[in-house]
Design a protein around this motif. Structure first.
Motif, mmCIF file in Angstrom:
data_model
loop_
_atom_site.group_PDB
_atom_site.id
_atom_site.type_symbol
_atom_site.label_atom_id
_atom_site.label_comp_id
_atom_site.label_asym_id
_atom_site.label_seq_id
_atom_site.Cartn_x
_atom_site.Cartn_y
_atom_site.Cartn_z
ATOM 1 N N GLY A 293 -7.125 3.878 -16.103
ATOM 2 C CA GLY A 293 -7.511 2.502 -15.802
ATOM 3 C C GLY A 293 -6.743 1.901 -14.650
ATOM 4 N N ARG A 294 -5.642 2.551 -14.220
ATOM 5 C CA ARG A 294 -4.834 2.051 -13.108
ATOM 6 C C ARG A 294 -5.241 2.663 -11.774
ATOM 7 N NH1 ARG A 294 0.270 3.982 -13.621
ATOM 8 N NH2 ARG A 294 0.858 2.679 -11.841
ATOM 9 N N LEU A 295 -6.242 3.530 -11.778
ATOM 10 C CA LEU A 295 -6.687 4.158 -10.534
ATOM 11 C C LEU A 295 -7.302 3.129 -9.592
ATOM 12 C CD1 LEU A 295 -8.476 7.302 -12.014
ATOM 13 C CD2 LEU A 295 -6.337 7.323 -10.709
ATOM 14 N N SER A 296 -7.099 3.324 -8.284
ATOM 15 C CA SER A 296 -7.854 2.540 -7.314
ATOM 16 C C SER A 296 -9.271 3.119 -7.251
ATOM 17 C CB SER A 296 -7.200 2.626 -5.931
ATOM 18 O OG SER A 296 -7.329 3.940 -5.391
ATOM 19 N N MET A 297 -10.172 2.370 -6.654
ATOM 20 C CA MET A 297 -11.546 2.860 -6.551
ATOM 21 C C MET A 297 -11.611 4.150 -5.727
ATOM 22 S SD MET A 297 -14.642 2.644 -7.458
ATOM 23 C CE MET A 297 -14.788 1.032 -8.220
ATOM 24 N N LYS A 298 -10.799 4.221 -4.673
ATOM 25 C CA LYS A 298 -10.785 5.430 -3.847
ATOM 26 C C LYS A 298 -10.309 6.632 -4.665
ATOM 27 C CE LYS A 298 -8.796 7.498 0.312
ATOM 28 N NZ LYS A 298 -7.865 7.355 1.437
ATOM 29 N N GLN A 299 -9.244 6.446 -5.446
ATOM 30 C CA GLN A 299 -8.720 7.538 -6.265
ATOM 31 C C GLN A 299 -9.738 7.954 -7.319
ATOM 32 O OE1 GLN A 299 -5.225 5.431 -7.480
ATOM 33 N NE2 GLN A 299 -3.899 6.432 -5.981
ATOM 34 N N TYR A 300 -10.401 6.971 -7.905
ATOM 35 C CA TYR A 300 -11.432 7.258 -8.911
ATOM 36 C C TYR A 300 -12.542 8.120 -8.321
ATOM 37 C CZ TYR A 300 -15.824 6.433 -11.372
ATOM 38 O OH TYR A 300 -17.039 6.598 -11.963
ATOM 39 N N LYS A 301 -13.006 7.763 -7.115
ATOM 40 C CA LYS A 301 -14.088 8.519 -6.481
ATOM 41 C C LYS A 301 -13.655 9.948 -6.169
ATOM 42 C CE LYS A 301 -16.471 4.531 -4.482
ATOM 43 N NZ LYS A 301 -16.832 3.806 -3.235
ATOM 44 N N GLU A 302 -12.385 10.090 -5.743
ATOM 45 C CA GLU A 302 -11.874 11.432 -5.457
ATOM 46 C C GLU A 302 -11.819 12.275 -6.730
ATOM 47 O OE1 GLU A 302 -8.999 10.284 -1.637
ATOM 48 O OE2 GLU A 302 -8.139 10.605 -3.621
ATOM 49 N N LYS B 189 -11.153 -2.046 -8.623
ATOM 50 C CA LYS B 189 -10.812 -1.072 -9.651
ATOM 51 C C LYS B 189 -12.079 -0.544 -10.325
ATOM 52 C CE LYS B 189 -6.897 -0.841 -10.789
ATOM 53 N NZ LYS B 189 -5.778 -0.001 -10.310
ATOM 54 N N PRO B 190 -12.049 0.703 -10.783
ATOM 55 C CA PRO B 190 -13.189 1.225 -11.544
ATOM 56 C C PRO B 190 -13.297 0.505 -12.885
ATOM 57 C CG PRO B 190 -11.359 2.774 -11.588
ATOM 58 C CD PRO B 190 -10.983 1.709 -10.616
ATOM 59 N N SER B 191 -14.520 0.335 -13.366
ATOM 60 C CA SER B 191 -14.739 -0.331 -14.649
ATOM 61 C C SER B 191 -14.461 0.641 -15.802
ATOM 62 C CB SER B 191 -16.178 -0.827 -14.740
ATOM 63 O OG SER B 191 -17.073 0.288 -14.773
ATOM 64 N N ASN B 192 -14.438 0.104 -17.025
ATOM 65 C CA ASN B 192 -14.251 0.954 -18.206
ATOM 66 C C ASN B 192 -15.373 1.981 -18.312
ATOM 67 O OD1 ASN B 192 -11.903 -0.350 -18.964
ATOM 68 N ND2 ASN B 192 -12.969 -1.821 -20.270
ATOM 69 N N ASP C 126 0.829 -1.210 0.000
ATOM 70 C CA ASP C 126 0.000 0.000 0.000
ATOM 71 C C ASP C 126 0.862 1.258 0.000
ATOM 72 O OD1 ASP C 126 -2.422 -1.232 -0.091
ATOM 73 O OD2 ASP C 126 -3.023 -0.748 1.955
ATOM 74 N N LEU C 127 1.857 1.279 0.871
ATOM 75 C CA LEU C 127 2.698 2.462 1.017
ATOM 76 C C LEU C 127 3.510 2.721 -0.256
ATOM 77 C CD1 LEU C 127 4.001 1.991 4.682
ATOM 78 C CD2 LEU C 127 2.185 3.523 3.886
ATOM 79 N N ARG C 128 3.982 1.640 -0.897
ATOM 80 C CA ARG C 128 4.755 1.799 -2.129
ATOM 81 C C ARG C 128 3.899 2.332 -3.273
ATOM 82 N NH1 ARG C 128 6.737 -3.447 -1.080
ATOM 83 N NH2 ARG C 128 5.554 -4.249 -2.864
ATOM 84 N N LYS C 129 2.665 1.837 -3.341
ATOM 85 C CA LYS C 129 1.798 2.151 -4.478
ATOM 86 C C LYS C 129 0.828 3.298 -4.211
ATOM 87 C CE LYS C 129 3.359 -1.283 -6.992
ATOM 88 N NZ LYS C 129 4.081 -1.065 -8.263
ATOM 89 N N GLY C 130 0.755 3.755 -2.964
ATOM 90 C CA GLY C 130 -0.202 4.803 -2.633
ATOM 91 C C GLY C 130 -1.622 4.290 -2.530
ATOM 92 N N TYR C 131 -1.785 2.981 -2.238
ATOM 93 C CA TYR C 131 -3.112 2.378 -2.123
ATOM 94 C C TYR C 131 -3.572 2.357 -0.671
ATOM 95 C CZ TYR C 131 -2.240 0.592 -6.856
ATOM 96 O OH TYR C 131 -1.969 0.474 -8.185
ATOM 97 N N THR C 132 -4.841 2.068 -0.480
ATOM 98 C CA THR C 132 -5.404 1.907 0.868
ATOM 99 C C THR C 132 -6.279 0.663 0.872
ATOM 100 O OG1 THR C 132 -7.232 3.383 0.282
ATOM 101 C CG2 THR C 132 -5.354 4.365 1.439
ATOM 102 N N MET C 133 -5.689 -0.480 0.546
ATOM 103 C CA MET C 133 -6.467 -1.699 0.384
ATOM 104 C C MET C 133 -6.237 -2.725 1.491
ATOM 105 S SD MET C 133 -8.140 -0.883 -2.261
ATOM 106 C CE MET C 133 -8.991 -2.438 -2.500
ATOM 107 N N SER C 134 -5.113 -2.660 2.200
ATOM 108 C CA SER C 134 -4.829 -3.645 3.243
ATOM 109 C C SER C 134 -5.631 -3.327 4.504
ATOM 110 C CB SER C 134 -3.338 -3.650 3.585
ATOM 111 O OG SER C 134 -2.983 -2.450 4.263
ATOM 112 N N ASN C 135 -5.720 -4.305 5.386
ATOM 113 C CA ASN C 135 -6.418 -4.083 6.659
ATOM 114 C C ASN C 135 -5.765 -2.966 7.465
ATOM 115 O OD1 ASN C 135 -8.611 -5.714 6.523
ATOM 116 N ND2 ASN C 135 -7.917 -7.213 8.023
#
Length: 332
Positions: A313-322, A279-282, A198-207
């Motif tokens: 297409g590489r955005l996380s769902m959180k990034q997409y919503k933002e 991930k967000p869909s097309n 998560d920290l490397r990729k800027g994601y927030t997916m782990s517990n």
């Protein structure tokens, strides 16, 4: 020792989703195994698995046998798997070699429940420590002096500076473990590859990213119990399987597997897992671009500046919503 035939299905034959899960649960070998292990709890257990997977889209892409095995781990400990209760969790992970698998994780409430069953404890709890509450901590004796904020609403809004767990036996022995938020953070970075990812990729997916407080409370309680607690058979078993991806379940309920992500113990981590990302869909991406174009915004440029990602297409769902919120309001 005979083993139940529930090894993870070969990758090329895996089917996923709720229908696949129901299909595996309906097989005679699985029904017989669950009935043998859980007796009259078998029916409720199978319904609970389906409900958890139906309510967790990420689990629907996992090998159904791994989901069942993770749920069996919770059932062997006689803990409910309903995630809103916080006793135990079935967590999805992506293994580079085996594909999407489910992992068993215990919640801090689960550790409390198992410890209380031993009858050895007078008190056992874990709590966050707020700014201004810590008055002293003796590293040698473990004595922790706290002055809790009386106004509970104000306390909720106050910054958390650490986490503490307390155990006291009926015979009078007691121990407190306190860790600062920084120490907890370092612990997570050291022992959780999913959090490192998560920290490397800027994601927030782990517990750790999504439920930091619950994981922190679990960590201080788990460490306290493992070092100073009365290790009943159930607690020992919980310490051994917490964070395990379970390959098979012996007929006597023994759990066999490995650790795809280490969530707090010095166990050997197998492989380098990746968190299954929502991930967000097309169609989502097309909608985002359409909204941004309508408001004369270069959403790709905003994404690149904000996240370092040019391919939407590489955005996380959180990034997409933002980004969608920015596209709608025009406010970055």
């Amino acid at each position: 020792m005979a083993t139940a035939k529930n090894n993870l299905i070969a990758k090329e034959t895996i089917t996923t989703g709720v229908p696949a899960l129901k299909s595996v649960l309906a097989t005679e070998v699985v029904k017989r195994q669950i009935k043998s292990l859980l007796k009259d709890r078998a029916g409720h257990f199978m319904m609970a698995i389906v409900q958890v997977v139906e309510g967790t889209p990420q689990l629907q892409s996992c090998d159904p046998q791994s989901v069942i095995n993770a749920a069996i781990a919770s059932a062997v400990l006689n803990l409910p798997i309903e995630k809103n209760l916080g006793f135990s969790y079935i967590v999805p992970y992506k293994d580079k070699d085996k594909g999407n698998l489910a992992q068993f994780q215990l919640g801090y409430k689960g550790y409390i429940q198992l410890a209380l069953r031993s009858g050895e404890y007078k008190f056992i709890n874990a709590v966050e420590v707020k700014e201004g509450e810590l008055k002293g901590y003796n590293l040698l004796t473990g004595e922790l002096e706290l002055d809790f904020i009386k106004d509970l609403d104000k306390r909720l809004d106050t910054k958390t500076i650490g986490y503490a767990s307390y155990i006291e036996f009926n015979n009078g022995f007691r121990n407190t473990l306190f860790m600062t938020t920084g120490q907890i953070e370092n612990h997570a970075k050291k022992y959780s590859q999913a959090y490192q990812y998560d920290l490397r990729k800027g994601y927030t997916m782990s517990n750790w990213s999504k439920n930091f407080e619950a994981m922190a409370l679990k960590t201080v309680l788990k460490l306290n119990l493992s070092k100073f607690g009365a290790l009943s058979v159930e607690v020992q078993k919980a310490l051994q399987v917490d964070g395990m991806t379970i390959d098979k379940v012996e007929e006597d309920g023994t759990l066999v597997g490995n650790f795809s992500d280490n969530t707090g113990d010095e166990n050997v981590v197998i492989g380098e897992p990746e968190v299954i990302e929502e991930k967000p869909s097309n169609e989502d991406i097309k909608t985002l671009i359409s909204i941004a174009d309508g408001n004369k915004l270069d959403i790709t440029k905003i994404s690149r500046e904000k996240y370092g990602i040019s391919d939407l297409g590489r955005l996380s769902m959180k990034q997409y919503k933002e980004l969608k919120e920015i596209a709608i309001t025009g406010e970055a």
